[in-house]
Scaffold this active site. Structure first.
Site, PDB file in Angstrom:
ATOM      1  N   CYS A   2       0.821  -1.213   0.000  1.00 18.93           N
ATOM      2  CA  CYS A   2       0.000   0.000   0.000  1.00 18.93           C
ATOM      3  C   CYS A   2       0.857   1.266   0.000  1.00 18.93           C
ATOM      4  CB  CYS A   2      -0.867   0.027   1.246  1.00 18.93           C
ATOM      5  SG  CYS A   2      -1.895  -1.418   1.433  1.00 18.93           S
ATOM      6  N   ARG A  27       5.612  -0.338  -6.025  1.00 15.55           N
ATOM      7  CA  ARG A  27       5.511  -1.074  -4.767  1.00 15.55           C
ATOM      8  C   ARG A  27       4.585  -2.281  -4.879  1.00 15.55           C
ATOM      9  NH1 ARG A  27       6.788   2.418  -0.338  1.00 15.55           N
ATOM     10  NH2 ARG A  27       5.366   1.303   1.009  1.00 15.55           N
ATOM     11  N   TRP A  74      -2.782  -2.874  -1.529  1.00 18.61           N
ATOM     12  CA  TRP A  74      -2.335  -4.254  -1.787  1.00 18.61           C
ATOM     13  C   TRP A  74      -3.079  -5.112  -0.768  1.00 18.61           C
ATOM     14  CZ3 TRP A  74       0.572  -8.112   0.786  1.00 18.61           C
ATOM     15  CH2 TRP A  74       1.117  -9.104  -0.044  1.00 18.61           C
ATOM     16  N   ASN A  99      -2.177   2.353   5.706  1.00 20.95           N
ATOM     17  CA  ASN A  99      -1.221   1.273   5.396  1.00 20.95           C
ATOM     18  C   ASN A  99      -0.986   0.506   6.683  1.00 20.95           C
ATOM     19  OD1 ASN A  99      -0.873   2.458   2.936  1.00 20.95           O
ATOM     20  ND2 ASN A  99       1.294   2.951   3.197  1.00 20.95           N
ATOM     21  N   GLY A 100      -0.764  -0.818   6.561  1.00 21.49           N
ATOM     22  CA  GLY A 100      -0.469  -1.616   7.757  1.00 21.49           C
ATOM     23  C   GLY A 100      -1.613  -2.560   8.070  1.00 21.49           C
ATOM     24  N   GLU A 482      18.504 -18.026  -5.557  1.00 19.97           N
ATOM     25  CA  GLU A 482      18.147 -16.689  -6.042  1.00 19.97           C
ATOM     26  C   GLU A 482      17.695 -16.771  -7.505  1.00 19.97           C
ATOM     27  OE1 GLU A 482      17.383 -13.985  -4.878  1.00 19.97           O
ATOM     28  OE2 GLU A 482      17.687 -12.528  -6.462  1.00 19.97           O
ATOM     29  N   LYS A 486      14.022 -15.657  -8.845  1.00 17.86           N
ATOM     30  CA  LYS A 486      13.815 -14.669  -9.929  1.00 17.86           C
ATOM     31  C   LYS A 486      12.884 -15.245 -10.989  1.00 17.86           C
ATOM     32  CE  LYS A 486      14.851 -11.942  -8.427  1.00 17.86           C
ATOM     33  NZ  LYS A 486      15.494 -11.425  -7.277  1.00 17.86           N
ATOM     34  N   GLU A 489       9.205 -15.650  -9.726  1.00 13.38           N
ATOM     35  CA  GLU A 489       8.408 -14.451  -9.415  1.00 13.38           C
ATOM     36  C   GLU A 489       8.049 -13.636 -10.653  1.00 13.38           C
ATOM     37  OE1 GLU A 489      10.205 -11.563  -6.732  1.00 13.38           O
ATOM     38  OE2 GLU A 489      12.165 -12.036  -7.520  1.00 13.38           O
ATOM     39  N   HIS A 505      19.015 -37.840  -3.846  1.00  9.81           N
ATOM     40  CA  HIS A 505      18.240 -38.159  -2.636  1.00  9.81           C
ATOM     41  C   HIS A 505      16.762 -37.826  -2.817  1.00  9.81           C
ATOM     42  CE1 HIS A 505      21.957 -39.096  -0.650  1.00  9.81           C
ATOM     43  NE2 HIS A 505      22.445 -37.937  -1.044  1.00  9.81           N
ATOM     44  N   LYS A 603       6.707  -4.516  -3.784  1.00 12.43           N
ATOM     45  CA  LYS A 603       8.129  -4.197  -3.661  1.00 12.43           C
ATOM     46  C   LYS A 603       8.555  -4.120  -2.207  1.00 12.43           C
ATOM     47  CE  LYS A 603      12.206  -3.120  -5.096  1.00 12.43           C
ATOM     48  NZ  LYS A 603      12.977  -4.283  -5.540  1.00 12.43           N
TER      49      LYS A 603
END
Ligand code: F6R
Length: 608
Positions: A2, A27, A74, A99-100, A482, A486, A489, A505, A603
């Site tokens: 948000c 964001r 968001w 926000n929050g 990583e 990438k 996402e 295994h 973000k």
């Protein structure tokens, strides 16, 4: 996540607010909205989807106003929808953006329902509007209503609120969620992200937890956690607009990948000299602190955690320190034992990740010698709340998928490792070797970026698959993780990473012609072992895409082999990350995904 922007001005603010929302789009969000004070009431517009849709509505309806609040949401509580979008309102009088997360919202909702309030949305935020309204009905002013409301709210919040009957003032509040005031000429702004108002002012006031403020076009008043008037420092920061435009690139992610030589240079600039790292690069007193350190705990999330996993190897090999590493979201819940003379290291691009901040706060109650942050945003909460901090100086990272943030975090973590080794009088020759290698790094990154064409050739074969496996050994296992993060996402291809020796295994069962296997094969003492692991993949019909040192001999049959530039082994994780970033980007391009704002992601993850 948000984003909030609010303005009190002597000019029309509608356009400014929407432009601010555009600057916060990076964001991640699912809906947007605005409330603008007008002579005949409040213009209240909300749209599901992109800020552009809200802007189109504004162009149609042409609301004019000198006071307003706006938001990108968001979703946390309640699906993405117009009704759940902010601003929320109470009785067409009080309008808020938030926000929050309000943790006791169900309890407060029940209390407010008893008072006759009904709820239009599924959000936790709506209770704030009703709570303010309830307090106003008890005869309080808007600022008093905010003082009273904050005493009832548990959780994290940044709030901006306005009242239909007050055309000149906004009230804002902050608790564990970023919020700042921006001072313009004949106008005052509030925002959760300095970028939102970076075109409007360079003068910022960062609010502290518990602060409430009243702002109007010509003045502002701040009150602290116990409601006493407080003064807060004004920081002058130039957030260049150039850094926040895509320039000739198609996406911010692409731009940020190709910015890495300069970004790395900025990270090491002024921090090494001659053959060693400089003293006190984490702040005055950090060298003295590092002399006492006997153990390290790292906490971070996502990509930043992967950087920490690479660094744990360096800390052990170069600074000879034991290092434990945890997901920030897990750390507090495992009742961690803290040995004497330990430090806590947090790593965060944004410095606003709620889980990392919560772990930092938790650690402050433990017997750590100090908390040390590695962060890209100097104005962030993490930067303010850590005892010592080193900024990665990568410049704004706008693409949701971290690229230059990761490689610069690795460089910063190497600087940390060198600083600890130096303070402890360890491995001078090795330090000298690494410092020389760090200087050469930007040039080697430039050479690595030139591999783009071979990587583009690989992309179609991966873009038409549903899964991918990434393999690396030792210090390359976190790099493989990583790479997998990438790819998943931004291309939405399911990707996993394994240390190559683990294949037999279990995961070997997944290998067939539909499972591309992307492997990292630098020159190392276990290169031969890795080659044997890759033979096992080939024998089961898997296609290999290998980034390797030219000295490692691998026959990839129908797959691809990309020879990598030479680099000091200790820094190779930085170099081998780059083709994985380019590969994910090129695969996502072919799949037509929203690369800079992948679905469901944000973000800056400001909720736990
Ligand atoms: C992945 C990514 C995330 C972040 C994570 C932590 O590309 O960007 O996994 O790394 O959300 O964010 P920061 O580093 O801001 O704490």
């Amino acid at each position: 996540m948000c984003g909030i922007i609010a303005a009190a001005s002597t000019r029309n603010v509608g356009k400014l607010l929407v432009q601010g929302l555009h600057r916060m789009e990076y964001r991640g969000y699912d809906s947007a909205g605005i409330a603008l004070h007008q002579l005949d009431g409040v213009a209240h517009l909300r749209t599901l989807g992109k800020v552009q849709l809200l802007e189109d509505r504004m162009i149609e309806e042409k609301p004019r106003s000198k006071l307003g609040i706006a938001h990108t949401r968001w979703a946390t509580h309640g699906e993405p929808s117009e009704t759940n979008a902010h601003p929320h309102k109470s009785n067409d009088e009080v309008f808020i953006v938030h926000n929050g997360i309000i943790e006791n919202h169900l309890e407060l909702k029940a209390e407010l329902e008893k008072e006759g309030y009904s709820f239009a949305s599924q959000t936790d935020s709506e209770i704030i509007a009703h709570l303010l309204d309830f307090n106003l009905k008890q005869g309080m002013t808007m600022i008093e209503a905010m003082f009273a409301s904050k005493k009832k709210l548990d959780g994290a919040y940044a709030i901006a609120a306005m009242h239909r009957d007050d055309e000149s003032k906004l009230v804002i509040a902050r608790q564990k969620s970023p919020l700042l005031i921006g001072l313009g000429t004949d106008e005052v702004f509030a925002a959760s992200d300095p970028l939102a108002i970076s075109q409007l002012t360079n003068d910022f006031i960062f609010l502290e937890d518990g602060d409430v403020a009243e702002i109007s076009a010509d003045t502002y008043k701040i009150f602290d956690a116990v409601d006493l008037e407080a003064s807060r420092e004004v920081s002058r920061i130039d957030i260049s607009s150039q850094a926040t435009s895509k320039g000739e690139y198609r996406h911010f992610m692409e731009k940020e990948i190709y910015e890495q030589p300069d970004a790395l240079l900025n990270t090491i600039d002024g921090r090494i000299s001659g053959e060693d790292v400089l003293d006190n690069i984490f702040g005055l007193g950090s060298t003295e602190l590092f002399k006492k350190v006997e153990r390290i705990q790292i906490v971070a999330c996502g990509t930043s955690l992967h950087a920490g996993r690479v660094a744990a190897n360096w800390l052990s090999a170069i600074a000879e320190l034991p290092c434990q590493i945890d997901y920030a979201s897990e750390y507090r819940y495992r009742n961690p034992h803290v040995d004497d003379n330990s430090i806590l290291i947090t790593i965060s691009q944004s410095g606003e990740t709620a889980d990392t901040l919560a772990a930092l706060n938790y650690a402050k109650e433990k017997n750590y010698l100090a908390t040390v942050g590695i962060c890209n945003v100097p104005t962030s909460t993490l930067a303010r709340e850590s005892d010592f901090v080193l900024f990665t100086n990568a410049g704004p990272e706008i693409g949701v998928a971290s690229t230059k943030a990761f490689t610069t975090q690795l460089a910063a973590l190497m600087l940390l490792t060198l600083s600890l080794a130096k303070a402890r009088n360890l491995n001078p020759k090795l330090r000298q070797r690494v410092v020389t290698a760090l200087r050469a790094l930007p040039e080697i990154i430039t050479q690595t970026l030139e591999l783009k064409d071979s990587i583009i050739e690989m992309a179609p074969a991966i873009a038409n698959k549903d899964n991918a496996l990434f393999l690396g050994r030792g210090i390359f296992y976190p790099v493989a993780k990583e790479g997998a993060l990438k790819l998943k996402e931004i291309s939405y291809i399911h990707a996993e990473a394994y240390p190559a020796g683990e294949l037999k295994h279990g995961p070997l069962a997944l290998i067939d012609e539909n499972m591309p296997v992307i492997a990292l094969a630098p020159e190392s003492e276990i290169a031969e072992k890795l080659v044997s692991n890759l033979e096992e993949v080939k024998a089961r019909g898997g296609t290999l895409y290998v980034f390797s040192d030219p000295s490692v001999s691998i026959d990839v049959k129908s797959g691809s082999l990309v020879p990598m530039p030479k680099c000091d082994f200790l820094l190779t994780p930085i170099i081998y990350t780059i083709p994985l970033q380019i590969l994910s980007y090129e695969v996502a391009l072919l799949r037509g995904t929203d690369i800079d704002q992948p679905r469901n992601l944000a973000k800056s993850v400001t909720v736990e």
